[in-house]
Structure formats: structure tokens, C-alpha cells
Design an enzyme around this catalytic site. Structure first.
Site, PDB file in Angstrom:
ATOM      1  CE1 TYR A 158      -3.738   2.405   0.350  1.00 25.20           C
ATOM      2  CE2 TYR A 158      -2.671   3.178   2.346  1.00 25.20           C
ATOM      3  CZ  TYR A 158      -3.636   3.319   1.367  1.00 25.20           C
ATOM      4  OH  TYR A 158      -4.506   4.391   1.406  1.00 25.20           O
ATOM      5  CE  LYS A 162      -3.593   5.259  -1.908  1.00 25.26           C
ATOM      6  NZ  LYS A 162      -4.610   5.833  -2.805  1.00 25.26           N
TER       7      LYS A 162
HETATM    8  N1  LIG Z   1      -9.778   6.068   4.651  1.00 25.20           N
HETATM    9  C1  LIG Z   1      -8.525   6.376   4.906  1.00 25.20           C
HETATM   10  O1  LIG Z   1      -8.077   6.419   6.058  1.00 25.20           O
HETATM   11  C2  LIG Z   1      -7.617   6.733   3.785  1.00 25.20           C
HETATM   12  C3  LIG Z   1      -6.370   7.289   4.092  1.00 25.20           C
HETATM   13  C4  LIG Z   1      -5.508   7.642   3.063  1.00 25.20           C
HETATM   14  C5  LIG Z   1      -5.896   7.414   1.754  1.00 25.20           C
HETATM   15  N2  LIG Z   1      -7.106   6.846   1.496  1.00 25.20           N
HETATM   16  C6  LIG Z   1      -7.448   6.619   0.105  1.00 25.20           C
HETATM   17  O2  LIG Z   1      -8.714   7.174  -0.142  1.00 25.20           O
HETATM   18  C7  LIG Z   1      -9.303   6.498  -1.261  1.00 25.20           C
HETATM   19  C8  LIG Z   1     -10.735   6.161  -0.913  1.00 25.20           C
HETATM   20  O3  LIG Z   1     -10.733   5.281   0.181  1.00 25.20           O
HETATM   21  P1  LIG Z   1     -11.964   5.134   1.193  1.00 25.20           P
HETATM   22  O4  LIG Z   1     -11.351   5.095   2.540  1.00 25.20           O
HETATM   23  O5  LIG Z   1     -13.024   6.106   0.892  1.00 25.20           O
HETATM   24  O6  LIG Z   1     -12.456   3.647   0.904  1.00 25.20           O
HETATM   25  P2  LIG Z   1     -13.583   3.002  -0.022  1.00 25.20           P
HETATM   26  O7  LIG Z   1     -13.320   1.542  -0.057  1.00 25.20           O
HETATM   27  O8  LIG Z   1     -14.917   3.459   0.430  1.00 25.20           O
HETATM   28  O9  LIG Z   1     -13.280   3.666  -1.432  1.00 25.20           O
HETATM   29  C9  LIG Z   1     -12.529   3.064  -2.438  1.00 25.20           C
HETATM   30  C10 LIG Z   1     -13.314   3.149  -3.705  1.00 25.20           C
HETATM   31  O10 LIG Z   1     -12.519   2.604  -4.770  1.00 25.20           O
HETATM   32  C11 LIG Z   1     -13.368   1.807  -5.543  1.00 25.20           C
HETATM   33  N3  LIG Z   1     -12.593   0.833  -6.305  1.00 25.20           N
HETATM   34  C12 LIG Z   1     -11.795  -0.143  -5.826  1.00 25.20           C
HETATM   35  N4  LIG Z   1     -11.315  -0.861  -6.840  1.00 25.20           N
HETATM   36  C13 LIG Z   1     -11.805  -0.327  -7.978  1.00 25.20           C
HETATM   37  C14 LIG Z   1     -11.677  -0.635  -9.350  1.00 25.20           C
HETATM   38  N5  LIG Z   1     -10.933  -1.660  -9.788  1.00 25.20           N
HETATM   39  N6  LIG Z   1     -12.326   0.139 -10.253  1.00 25.20           N
HETATM   40  C15 LIG Z   1     -13.091   1.168  -9.841  1.00 25.20           C
HETATM   41  N7  LIG Z   1     -13.257   1.504  -8.558  1.00 25.20           N
HETATM   42  C16 LIG Z   1     -12.630   0.754  -7.635  1.00 25.20           C
HETATM   43  C17 LIG Z   1     -14.292   1.141  -4.530  1.00 25.20           C
HETATM   44  O11 LIG Z   1     -15.423   0.578  -5.121  1.00 25.20           O
HETATM   45  C18 LIG Z   1     -14.599   2.326  -3.636  1.00 25.20           C
HETATM   46  O12 LIG Z   1     -15.673   3.084  -4.149  1.00 25.20           O
HETATM   47  C19 LIG Z   1      -8.394   5.307  -1.560  1.00 25.20           C
HETATM   48  O13 LIG Z   1      -7.557   5.609  -2.661  1.00 25.20           O
HETATM   49  C20 LIG Z   1      -7.576   5.175  -0.299  1.00 25.20           C
HETATM   50  O14 LIG Z   1      -6.328   4.571  -0.523  1.00 25.20           O
HETATM   51  C21 LIG Z   1      -7.969   6.496   2.476  1.00 25.20           C
END
Ligand SMILES: NC(=O)c1ccc[n+]([C@@H]2O[C@H](COP(=O)([O-])OP(=O)(O)OC[C@H]3O[C@@H](n4cnc5c(N)ncnc54)[C@H](O)[C@@H]3O)[C@@H](O)[C@H]2O)c1
Length: 253
Positions: A158, A162
Site C-alpha cells: 500500500y 501511494k
Molecule cells: N480512509 C482512509 O483512512 C484513507 C487514508 C488515506 C488514503 N485513502 C485513500 O482514499 C481512497 C478512498 O478510500 P476510502 O477510505 O473512501 O475507501 P472506499 O473503499 O470506500 O473507497 C474506495 C473506492 O474505490 C473503488 N474501487 C476499488 N477498486 C476499484 C476498481 N478496480 N475500479 C473502480 N473503482 C474501484 C471502490 O469501489 C470504492 O468506491 C483510496 O484511494 C484510499 O487509498 C484512504
């Protein structure tokens, strides 16, 4: 009253849940026509209904960010539906396992994380850039993470993915700096969404420890990341290009 994204078309990739859905809703509230893209049709349609009920304009396109044809079709559908593409937020991402040292981590997991987080973000920009240029310019915001700014044991897939997102963001920002597209990234810290709950299943002690380390002593809200994405995509950030903006309550300091 004029809104920040009146007359603009925004595409939110991975917009069916969590930070992506909150961002799609925020773009719509600010006047954008929003295309939500993602794999899950029912959740996508629910997101569209919620936006329409609130008086906004939205559509859904099913897309798998790892497949070039699907990404190309996602961008084409956005332009067909709303007549242009000005802003894209590439939010799709997965964590994979976050508690295994490299010798114990699984190659299939590693490749999945890279396919979605790295190849997916690259493919999205590959097809978005020509469409945004043809629409007269705009902005791309990629979803990085504080995981792209540092290291952590047990998280090589991961965190590596990133770091790659932030590297690609800088390159594509430079490619487009004189062509009218700004490309930036948000770097969320811990934000409570389904992804985090699933990623830390069985590692609740680590989740509590990470929360305690956040200077503001709480995880972020999806809406707080959405606020940063909208700002980077807006004219208020018209001279901001190639940055990785932490949205993390001070974690990255
Ligand atoms: N939540 C956190 O603490 C956090 C921290 C840092 C970064 N992020 C990043 O934020 C982003 C969103 O994460 P989140 O926490 O809202 O989780 P989440 O799982 O709700 O969102 C991820 C989204 O990506 C979509 N996705 C996954 N694989 C896919 C594919 N092959 N094609 C199309 N869509 C796809 C999922 O369906 C989902 O809608 C991610 O990139 C994650 O790495 C999250």
C-alpha cells in the site's frame, strides 16, 4: 448565487462509497455536473439518487479502473452525457494487507494493490488528459495518502503504491503545466470509511494506536478530504500544481 463549479463537469472515479462519494456530493453541491464511476452499480445508483434528491446533477458509469477499455469508455461516457470533462478526482484504491512483513506478504495481494492504486490511476489520467484538453482545460486530483509520504512496517504494497501515485502526479503535472491542466494529490491521514474498517480487521490495537498518534486525536471525516479535493480542483488553487497536500490533522508533520 454563483457556485464554484457551475458549468463544470466532474468525474469521480471510485465514487460509490467513502471519500469518493462524499467528494461527488460536494462537487454537486457546488454546482458541478458529476459522473460517479465505480464497479458497484447499486451503490453508484444510490449515490446518484442522493445527489438528485438534493437538487444536483449526476450520472453513474460502471467502470473497472484496472481495465483500459473500461477506463476509456468511462471518460467517453462522461463527455457524451455532460458535453465535456473539466475535473477528475481519481479516488479508487485498496489497502491490501497492512500487517505483514514483506517476506510473509502475498504476491497476489501486492499485484492487486498495484493494479488498482497505480495502474488504475495511471490509466485514468491517460484517458482524462485528452478529454480535459478538448474541454478547454481543468484539473485532476489524485488520491495519495500519508502512506505516500513515509514508510511503515508491514505495509510495503500500500505504501509503495501511494508513493507511486505521488510520483505520477508530479510527472503529469509537469507534462500539462503549460497546457491548462493542473494535477495535484490529496494525502489523507486516517479517515473512517469502510476501507479502513476492513483494512484494520483483526488489527484493532494498531488502529487505536494510530488514532492516538494523530495530533488532533481523531480520524478525519470523508467530507474533510472532499473539501481539500474541491479546493485543489477549483480556481482558488489556480497556481497550485504538482503538490501532495496532507489532509491528516497534522500526522505528516
Ligand atoms: N480512509 C482512509 O483512512 C484513507 C487514508 C488515506 C488514503 N485513502 C485513500 O482514499 C481512497 C478512498 O478510500 P476510502 O477510505 O473512501 O475507501 P472506499 O473503499 O470506500 O473507497 C474506495 C473506492 O474505490 C473503488 N474501487 C476499488 N477498486 C476499484 C476498481 N478496480 N475500479 C473502480 N473503482 C474501484 C471502490 O469501489 C470504492 O468506491 C483510496 O484511494 C484510499 O487509498 C484512504
Amino acid at each position: 448565487m454563483a457556485k464554484r463549479f457551475d458549468g463544470r463537469v466532474a468525474l469521480v472515479v471510485g465514487g460509490t462509497s467513502g471519500i469518493g462519494l462524499a467528494t461527488a456530493q460536494a462537487f454537486a453541491t457546488e454546482g458541478a455536473k458529476v459522473m460517479i464511476a465505480g464497479r458497484r452499480v447499486a451503490e453508484g445508483e444510490e449515490g446518484v439518487s442522493a445527489i438528485r434528491e438534493a437538487g444536483g446533477t449526476a450520472g453513474f458509469v460502471q467502470a473497472d479502473i484496472t481495465q483500459p477499455e473500461s477506463v476509456a469508455a468511462m471518460v467517453a461516457r462522461t463527455v457524451e452525457t455532460f458535453g465535456a470533462l473539466h475535473v477528475a478526482y481519481n479516488n479508487a484504491g485498496i489497502t491490501g494487507t497492512v500487517n505483514l512483513f514483506v517476506e510473509d506478504a502475498d504476491l497476489v495481494m501486492f499485484e492487486q494493490v498495484m493494479a488498482i492504486n497505480v495502474t488504475g490511476t495511471w490509466l485514468a489520467m491517460k484517458y482524462q488528459v485528452p478529454a480535459i484538453l478538448a474541454s478547454g482545460g481543468g484539473a485532476i486530483v489524485n488520491c495519495g495518502s500519508v502512506a505516500g509520504l513515509r514508510g511503515s512496517p508491514g505495509c510495503s504494497a500500500y505504501y509503495g503504491s501511494k508513493h507511486a501515485v505521488l510520483g505520477m502526479t508530479k510527472c503529469v503535472a509537469l507534462e500539462n503545466a503549460a497546457r491548462g491542466i493542473r494535477v495535484n494529490a490529496v494525502c489523507p491521514g486516517l479517515v473512517m470509511t469502510d476501507l479502513v474498517e476492513a483494512g484494520f480487521a483483526g488489527a484493532e490495537a494498531k488502529l487505536a494506536m494510530l488514532t492516538a498518534r494523530i495530533p488532533m486525536q481523531r480520524p478525519g471525516l470523508p467530507q474533510e478530504v472532499a473539501g481539500a479535493v474541491l479546493w485543489l480542483a477549483s480556481e482558488e488553487a489556480s497556481f497550485i500544481n504538482g503538490v501532495a497536500l496532507p489532509v491528516d490533522g497534522g500526522t505528516a508533520i
